[in-house]
Design an enzyme around this catalytic site. Structure first.
Site: not given
Ligand code: PRP
Length: 187
Positions: A49-50, A105-106, A109, A137, A159, A165, A171
């Site tokens: 969703k991010g 993407e948001d 990580d 990051k 963050v 979120d 969000r």
């Molecule tokens: C977050 C973000 C990326 C992913 C990055 O999504 O939106 O899709 O994590 O992490 P990574 O590089 O360690 O794979 P999340 O799983 O938190 O879902 P959301 O967007 O629905 O909150």
């Protein structure tokens, strides 16, 4: 409890204020518009969703014809046997074969999500495939992923805001803020 009171309790400091984010979104959109100037249509694929807020702002600044689609993924958390594995839970509505695809993407990580998505999408033979992510990051990276358009590098803190979120909260804050450590470390 009012949302503003929850924010007051949970947030340590603002990392990127609204104006800083908006300025960078405009810059990214200008760069993308220039790079895709000769393309008939760019398919923006937001990762739910991010990405929904970033994608909405970015798309509205683009000066290149584009369409919008979404994908949803689920990842396994640290400590689980399948850590790093990613699963597709909702696919794009339209086929991406022969399309110019920009994944939005948001945050990157560990990199597992984007790495999975690139492999999955490449197998479908798009005309081109690039990535745009608002945040990265670098300290947390476990797999190398290439980001074509990056908003900001940030330190390894939790963050929230602008799509991101904590337990599905915060969000819709217009800025990006660091959560207090005691909020997410109490689990
Ligand atoms: C977050 C973000 C990326 C992913 C990055 O999504 O939106 O899709 O994590 O992490 P990574 O590089 O360690 O794979 P999340 O799983 O938190 O879902 P959301 O967007 O629905 O909150």
């Amino acid at each position: 409890m009012a949302l503003s009171a929850l924010v007051e309790q949970a947030i340590e400091r603002t990392l990127l204020d609204e104006q800083t984010i908006q300025r960078r979104v405009v810059e990214l959109a200008a760069q993308i518009s220039s790079d895709y100037a000769d393309v008939d249509n760019v398919v923006l694929v937001g990762v739910l969703k991010g990405s929904f807020i970033f994608l909405a702002d970015l798309a509205r600044h683009l000066d290149v014809p584009h369409s919008v689609d979404f994908i949803a993924l689920s990842s396994y958390n640290r400590g689980t046997v399948s850590y790093g594995a990613v699963r597709l839970i909702m696919d794009t509505r339209s086929s991406i074969t022969d399309q110019h695809v920009l994944i939005v993407e948001d945050i990157v990580d560990t990199g597992y999500t984007l790495d999975y998505l690139m492999r999955n999408f490449e197998a479908r033979r798009p005309a081109s495939l690039r990535t745009c992510t608002l945040l990265s990051k670098p300290d947390r990276r476990e797999v190398d992923v290439h980001v074509d358009y990056l908003g900001f590098e940030i330190p390894d803190v939790w963050v929230v805001g602008y799509g991101l979120d904590y337990a599905n909260r915060f969000r819709t804050l217009p800025y990006i803020a660091a959560l207090r450590r005691d909020v997410y470390e109490k689990e």
